[in-house]
Design a protein around this motif. Structure first.
Motif, short mmCIF file in Angstrom:
data_model
loop_
_atom_site.label_atom_id
_atom_site.label_comp_id
_atom_site.label_asym_id
_atom_site.label_seq_id
_atom_site.Cartn_x
_atom_site.Cartn_y
_atom_site.Cartn_z
N PRO A 190 0.81 -1.23 0.00
CA PRO A 190 0.00 0.00 0.00
C PRO A 190 0.83 1.28 0.00
CG PRO A 190 -0.96 -1.62 1.49
CD PRO A 190 0.35 -2.19 1.03
N LEU A 191 1.93 1.30 0.77
CA LEU A 191 2.76 2.50 0.81
C LEU A 191 3.38 2.78 -0.55
CD1 LEU A 191 4.16 4.81 2.25
CD2 LEU A 191 5.94 3.21 2.98
N GLU A 192 3.82 1.73 -1.24
CA GLU A 192 4.42 1.90 -2.57
C GLU A 192 3.38 2.42 -3.56
OE1 GLU A 192 7.51 -1.83 -1.82
OE2 GLU A 192 5.66 -2.11 -2.96
N ILE A 193 2.17 1.89 -3.49
CA ILE A 193 1.11 2.37 -4.37
C ILE A 193 0.81 3.83 -4.09
CG2 ILE A 193 -1.33 2.13 -4.96
CD1 ILE A 193 -1.06 -0.87 -4.48
N ALA A 194 0.74 4.20 -2.80
CA ALA A 194 0.45 5.58 -2.43
C ALA A 194 1.53 6.53 -2.93
CB ALA A 194 0.30 5.69 -0.91
N GLN A 195 2.78 6.10 -2.86
CA GLN A 195 3.87 6.96 -3.32
C GLN A 195 3.79 7.24 -4.81
OE1 GLN A 195 7.13 4.59 -1.07
NE2 GLN A 195 8.03 6.58 -1.46
N MET A 196 3.44 6.22 -5.60
CA MET A 196 3.47 6.36 -7.05
C MET A 196 2.13 6.79 -7.64
SD MET A 196 6.58 5.80 -7.14
CE MET A 196 6.71 6.24 -8.87
N LEU A 197 1.09 6.85 -6.82
CA LEU A 197 -0.23 7.21 -7.32
C LEU A 197 -0.28 8.61 -7.95
CD1 LEU A 197 -3.16 6.47 -7.75
CD2 LEU A 197 -3.64 7.16 -5.39
N ALA A 222 -5.09 0.97 -6.81
CA ALA A 222 -4.61 2.33 -7.06
C ALA A 222 -5.70 3.21 -7.64
CB ALA A 222 -3.41 2.29 -8.00
N ALA A 223 -6.46 2.69 -8.60
CA ALA A 223 -7.41 3.52 -9.34
C ALA A 223 -8.79 3.57 -8.70
CB ALA A 223 -7.53 3.00 -10.78
N LEU A 224 -9.19 2.49 -8.04
CA LEU A 224 -10.54 2.41 -7.48
C LEU A 224 -10.56 2.35 -5.96
CD1 LEU A 224 -12.04 -0.31 -9.89
CD2 LEU A 224 -12.09 2.18 -10.16
N GLY A 225 -9.41 2.08 -5.35
CA GLY A 225 -9.38 1.90 -3.91
C GLY A 225 -10.01 0.60 -3.48
N GLN A 226 -10.05 -0.39 -4.38
CA GLN A 226 -10.68 -1.67 -4.09
C GLN A 226 -9.79 -2.81 -4.57
OE1 GLN A 226 -15.02 -1.99 -5.01
NE2 GLN A 226 -14.74 0.02 -5.95
N ARG A 227 -9.93 -3.96 -3.91
CA ARG A 227 -9.29 -5.20 -4.34
C ARG A 227 -10.35 -6.27 -4.52
NH1 ARG A 227 -3.79 -5.92 -4.04
NH2 ARG A 227 -2.61 -4.14 -3.23
N GLY A 228 -9.92 -7.40 -5.10
CA GLY A 228 -10.84 -8.49 -5.38
C GLY A 228 -11.17 -8.53 -6.85
N ILE A 229 -10.14 -8.79 -7.66
CA ILE A 229 -10.29 -8.67 -9.11
C ILE A 229 -11.32 -9.65 -9.66
CG2 ILE A 229 -8.35 -10.24 -9.56
CD1 ILE A 229 -9.47 -7.16 -11.64
#
Length: 279
Positions: A190-197, A222-229
């Protein structure tokens, strides 16, 4: 000696399984003898029976607890704020590439060979967002160039889209949430995603696609704030102010070929939505 039949695998499935292990970071087989996973409980029982009993003192000593320690930035700039400011200053895709390359506050960069920015036609109406580079992408410096990338190219060619064509109508443009390979191809944190968002958001703004495809869980996070593809796939959403279609990652399709039928339905939905939108 008793022999156990191997599961039925054709050459392509066996190669896909092997490449998946390599992608996960496996470099060698460990053990003096092969272990049949279908006979694993009996094998473990025999191995444990052959082990010497622990000494009483060792039995009485409690097992140590492992503490998970994450690096703390007590001093210095906020990495997300720095990324946001750098992204906002970018006035072109070339500016954004330089800003990402110069960004040094993400630990992933230290272990990566390449900064993987994007590939395809930046004027395309369709922008694909993947998760992170793998081994092949890290070596070549382009997203989706390994076995999963070859499958992705075939998938989109089936609906008339290519990363190679100069024609924006028949092209797609592709990038990842993270530009650097996570060690062992682990999932982005999550931190890595937040940094690169902030960079990803600006990337979408500058490319200005009509539609976005979110490939896999990290892209949806990253784009939707959701998981569970598997729950999200095939259902249109909105990401960065544009229609977005979550899809299962091609790497998943290589491991689960039966899911290709659902992926084909998603591709047809993408083609229909693209046709319905005026260019």
């Amino acid at each position: 000696m008793e022999h156990h039949a191997a599961p039925d695998l054709d050459a392509d499935a066996a190669l896909a399984a092997l490449e998946w292990l390599v992608e996960l970071g496996v470099t060698e087989a460990v053990g003096d003898a092969p272990v049949n996973s279908y006979d694993l409980p009996d094998t473990l029982a025999r191995m444990r029976a052959a082990e010497p009993a622990p000494e009483p003192a060792a039995q009485a000593r409690p097992a140590p607890e492992l503490a998970v320690v994450r690096p703390q930035r007590e001093e210095g700039p906020d990495p997300v704020a720095v990324a946001r400011a750098a992204a906002e200053r970018a006035r072109s895709l070339d500016d954004l590439r330089e800003a990402i390359t110069a960004y040094d506050l993400c630990e992933l960069k230290k272990g990566a060979k390449s900064t993987v920015f994007a590939d395809g036609n930046p004027k395309a109406r369709v922008m694909i967002i993947g998760e992170a580079p793998g081994r092949d992408e890290d070596v070549q410096g382009k997203p989706f160039v390994g076995r999963a990338g070859h499958l992705l190219d075939k998938m989109f060619a089936a609906i008339g889209l290519s990363r190679e064509t100069p024609d924006a109508e028949g092209a797609f443009y592709i990038t990842n949430v993270l530009p650097w390979r996570p060690p062992g191809n682990r999932d982005p944190e999550p931190l890595e995603i937040a940094q690169m968002l902030p960079f990803l958001r600006r990337h979408v703004e500058l490319a200005d696609p009509d539609l976005i495809v979110l490939m896999g869980n990290a892209a949806c996070a990253a784009a939707l704030g959701q998981r569970g593809i598997l729950r999200l796939r095939g259902k249109w959403a909105e990401a960065f102010g544009r229609p977005a279609l979550p899809m299962t990652h091609p790497a998943y399709l290589l491991r689960q070929p039966h899911a290709k039928r659902e992926a084909w339905a998603d591709l047809l939905a993408l083609r229909a939505r693209l046709n319905a939108l005026a260019p």
